[in-house]
Scaffold this motif. Structure first.
Motif, PDB file in Angstrom:
ATOM      1  N   CYS A 272      43.303  50.835  44.006  1.00 58.40           N
ATOM      2  CA  CYS A 272      42.058  51.601  44.099  1.00 58.40           C
ATOM      3  C   CYS A 272      41.628  51.658  45.555  1.00 58.40           C
ATOM      4  CB  CYS A 272      40.969  50.945  43.255  1.00 58.40           C
ATOM      5  SG  CYS A 272      39.364  51.747  43.458  1.00 58.40           S
ATOM      6  N   CYS A 275      37.715  49.873  45.651  1.00 53.68           N
ATOM      7  CA  CYS A 275      37.369  48.457  45.441  1.00 53.68           C
ATOM      8  C   CYS A 275      38.524  47.502  45.715  1.00 53.68           C
ATOM      9  CB  CYS A 275      36.850  48.235  44.021  1.00 53.68           C
ATOM     10  SG  CYS A 275      38.126  48.306  42.753  1.00 53.68           S
ATOM     11  N   TYR A 277      41.217  47.138  43.894  1.00 55.98           N
ATOM     12  CA  TYR A 277      41.977  46.768  42.691  1.00 55.98           C
ATOM     13  C   TYR A 277      43.444  47.100  42.912  1.00 55.98           C
ATOM     14  CZ  TYR A 277      43.940  47.381  37.977  1.00 55.98           C
ATOM     15  OH  TYR A 277      44.739  47.326  36.867  1.00 55.98           O
ATOM     16  N   CYS A 447      39.195  54.299  38.257  1.00 58.50           N
ATOM     17  CA  CYS A 447      39.379  52.849  38.361  1.00 58.50           C
ATOM     18  C   CYS A 447      38.571  52.138  37.277  1.00 58.50           C
ATOM     19  CB  CYS A 447      38.927  52.382  39.742  1.00 58.50           C
ATOM     20  SG  CYS A 447      38.994  50.603  39.954  1.00 58.50           S
ATOM     21  N   SER A 449      37.928  48.973  37.347  1.00 53.47           N
ATOM     22  CA  SER A 449      37.153  47.887  37.957  1.00 53.47           C
ATOM     23  C   SER A 449      35.836  48.391  38.519  1.00 53.47           C
ATOM     24  CB  SER A 449      37.947  47.233  39.084  1.00 53.47           C
ATOM     25  OG  SER A 449      38.868  46.338  38.573  1.00 53.47           O
ATOM     26  N   CYS A 450      35.895  49.455  39.345  1.00 49.41           N
ATOM     27  CA  CYS A 450      34.664  49.916  40.010  1.00 49.41           C
ATOM     28  C   CYS A 450      34.178  51.248  39.454  1.00 49.41           C
ATOM     29  CB  CYS A 450      34.876  50.016  41.519  1.00 49.41           C
ATOM     30  SG  CYS A 450      35.970  51.359  42.016  1.00 49.41           S
ATOM     31  N   SER A 455      39.963  57.463  41.871  1.00 50.55           N
ATOM     32  CA  SER A 455      40.211  56.635  43.058  1.00 50.55           C
ATOM     33  C   SER A 455      41.535  55.870  43.010  1.00 50.55           C
ATOM     34  CB  SER A 455      39.065  55.640  43.245  1.00 50.55           C
ATOM     35  OG  SER A 455      39.071  54.722  42.171  1.00 50.55           O
TER      36      SER A 455
HETATM   37 ZN    ZN Z   1      38.110  50.481  42.072  1.00 50.99          ZN
END
Ligand code: ZN
Length: 667
Positions: A272, A275, A277, A447, A449-450, A455
């Motif tokens: 990513c 972030c 990741y 993503c 995660s974020c 991304s």
């Molecule tokens: Zn991310």
């Protein structure tokens, strides 16, 4: 009564003065220390067989860095996927292992060396003798005993530690080795990146509880960050990334891979940009994307899994559904199917539809007769699919699979007709969905995660390290554990039949020879970027040498003499001021240096003298391949009236040249 205890002044005879560190120094300073004579490495006697461009092409392997390693006299191929490390490569490897040693000692790990030839018995006990299949080198000795050539050492180290540890008071244990490992690689290629024999650091941790083992995992992860920063972080920033990984054949339940991003790499990472990741594509996840969510039955891919083993009573057929526009993640799918009944197999895939091989004459009841229930595993992107469309897709898949011919015109059966006990009549009934992640995350996904839209990126990478939290995977199979002390007895898990509590383990690898291959990839690109020529610009801490003194004409005694004086001058400055050779040369150029190492006798071998009978041009071409940070050229500027030498400094921005009076170095 006389007191002989340490530190008891009364026991010491008054006539013998106490010898202390202070007076030891004072007494020896009156007679100068006879320092060991230090000798330079002279290239006239050093084994570094170099070649001109294109004379060492190796098969169809066109990796640029491999060609430079061959030309520069670092490695030679012995057989496919097996290499000799020549002295220059070995110098790099020694520097890599010194970095690894220092960081692993800092977390309390001890280095040992286990044998390469390992008895097969333990490997059979853990099941890896079969699981690793033909990748494992298996051999038999004259007494018909079976052995393997170790690819890793979980079995061996577990037995070793189990034999030495009695109680949890002796834990934790952290041991590692840096040894040659073997894997019967079917397609060795890319030089040091994929080989049959390789140098690997493998560390194993043994703890009394899962919490302690998790702390060990974190300690090693932090050490790995320091190790890879020291090796792969420099003028071009941080060039490595830690990625979440699948646990694969080694087993266990937590795993990370350490990668160097490089187009020559054979792994694909999903990262990513927002972030940080990062995950191997086998493991990577992304948010469901509305663009891919199926609307009608034809937008869905259906895979049917079921147990076909007649000895296992299992009557459920499992349908795995995902958007037809998505790539099925084979690793995730295999993991899902392995969690089903033993003997479960893939029966049908709508992406390549073919009916069951069935003897219709003798068994007219059809291939679905054994199954009475349908279970649906749906990818998250199929969660909101219209139930009627889903039913349609499932019925089509089941009908095609169970029809005597794959003719698309044959009428579909309804789910109610196939599974009358589960579905009522022809009315579309949504089967209960189990939501799973089974698609391959890809570039431009969102993503998880974020949550940044679009991304995620795909990059190629070289895997240089791997960490696994193993838990009891090996300790239970080998009945390896400890006797808990009373305090621990209440909290520890189930003991094994031998009364011991299994160790909680972790294993942690670093591919040392593969790091050399990955570094060469970067060094080749960096040198060309700096100079527009082929060569190798190694990170300073791991380059084979810091400096070379190049003698333009070895028939000229004055030049040879000047080379020796320059060498002695550099060594004297470094020794007197407790500096590295790099710091001495940076100081002469007036450049700031943040060197963290001082003088050691190893520094004497950081400078070579190129006294070969060769033209200066050839020596400079070889210097490009060795990648000395500094080159001190003793040539036409060494005039009797005003002797100067040319000092070249190789940096990521180019090769910078300065004329230095000889006396600057020799005084
Ligand atoms: Zn991310």
């Amino acid at each position: 009564m006389a007191c002989y205890a340490r530190g008891c002044a009364a026991a010491r005879p008054a006539s013998r003065p106490l010898r202390t560190f202070a007076n030891a120094r004072a007494s020896s300073s009156s007679t100068p220390i006879q320092r060991r004579q230090l000798h330079p490495i002279r290239l006239s006697t050093y084994f570094q067989p170099t070649h001109k461009a294109s004379s060492t092409a190796s098969g169809d392997d066109t990796l640029a860095s491999l060609q430079l390693l061959l030309r520069g006299g670092y490695i030679r191929s012995s057989s496919s996927g097996v290499f000799t490390l020549l002295p220059n490569a070995l110098r790099i490897v020694r520097k890599l292992t010194a970095i690894i040693d220092s960081e692993l000692h800092a977390i309390g790990a001890s280095r040992l060396a286990m044998p390469t030839l390992l008895p097969a018995k333990l490997w059979r006990q853990t099941g890896r003798y079969e699981i690793m299949g033909s990748e494992l080198y298996k051999l038999r000795d004259r007494r018909d005993s079976d052995y393997v050539l170790g690819p890793t050492h979980e079995e061996e180290v577990t037995r070793l530690v189990a034999g030495e540890v009695e109680s949890d008071r002796q834990l934790p244990v952290r041991v590692y080795q840096i040894t040659r490992k073997f894997r019967d690689e079917p397609r060795p290629r890319m030089g040091l990146l994929r080989t049959k024999e390789f140098l690997m650091k493998d560390l194993y941790s043994f703890d009394k509880s899962a919490a302690d083992a998790a702390a060990a995992y974190d300690d090693v992860s932090a050490a790995y960050t320091r190790i890879f920063d020291r090796i792969f972080t420099g003028a071009h920033g941080r060039r490595w990334v830690a990625a979440e990984a699948d646990t694969g054949a080694i087993g266990g339940n937590k795993s990370h891979e350490y990668h160097v991003q490089d187009a020559a790499g054979e792994d694909t990472l999903i990262t990513c940009t927002k972030c940080g990741y990062a995950a191997n594509t086998e493991k990577a996840v992304s948010m469901p994307d509305p663009q891919h969510m199926p609307i009608s039955a034809s937008d869905v891919r259906v895979l049917l899994y079921a147990c076909t083993d007649p000895d296992v009573h299992d009557t459920t057929i499992h349908a795995l559904v995902l958007p037809a526009t998505r790539e099925l993640n084979a690793v995730k799918a295999a993991k899902l199917s392995s969690s089903l009944a033993p003997g479960t197999q893939l029966l049908y895939d709508s992406a390549s539809p073919s009916p069951a091989q069935w003897d219709w004459k003798d068994r007219p009841e059809g291939p679905l007769i054994r199954y009475s229930t349908l279970a649906v595993l749906a990818d998250f992107e199929c969660a909101s699919l219209d139930p009627a469309e889903l039913n349609d897709a499932l019925a089509t898949a089941l009908s095609t699979y169970s029809s005597p011919s794959a003719s698309p015109s044959s009428p579909s059966l309804s789910l109610g007709e196939i599974f009358p006990a589960q579905f009522n009549g022809d009315a579309p009934v949504a089967p209960a969905l189990t939501l799973v992640d089974v698609r391959t995350a890809q570039a431009n996904d969102t993503c998880s995660s974020c949550k940044s839209v679009g991304s995620l990126h795909e990059t190629r990478a070289i895997e240089v390290g791997h960490t696994f939290f193993l838990g009891e995977r090996y300790s239970r199979a080998l009945e390896a554990g400890f006797l808990p002390t009373a305090a621990l007895k209440a909290t520890s898990g189930a003991a094994m039949s031998n009364g011991r509590v299994p160790f909680q383990m972790g294993c942690y690898g670093i591919g040392v020879s593969r790091i050399l291959g990955a570094l060469a990839q970067k060094a080749a690109a960096d040198f060309t970027q700096a100079t527009s020529k082929p060569g190798l610009l190694w990170p300073r801490h791991v380059s084979p040498f810091t400096a070379a003194i190049l003698v333009a004409d070895t028939r000229d005694a004055a030049k040879l003499d000047a080379a020796s004086r320059v060498y002695d001058g550099l060594i004297t400055k470094a020794r007197t001021h407790d500096l590295s050779i790099h710091a001495v040369l940076a100081g002469i150029l007036g450049e700031p240096t943040q060197d963290d190492v001082g003088w050691s006798s190893d520094e004497a071998h950081e400078v070579v003298i190129d006294d070969r009978r060769a033209q200066l041009g050839a020596k400079l071409a070889d210097a490009d391949l060795t990648g000395y940070t500094y080159r001190l050229i003793i040539g036409r500027h060494l005039t009797p009236s005003s002797p100067h030498i040319e000092l070249q400094h190789l940096t990521p921005t180019g090769l910078h040249s300065t004329l230095i009076p000889l006396e600057t170095i020799c005084n």
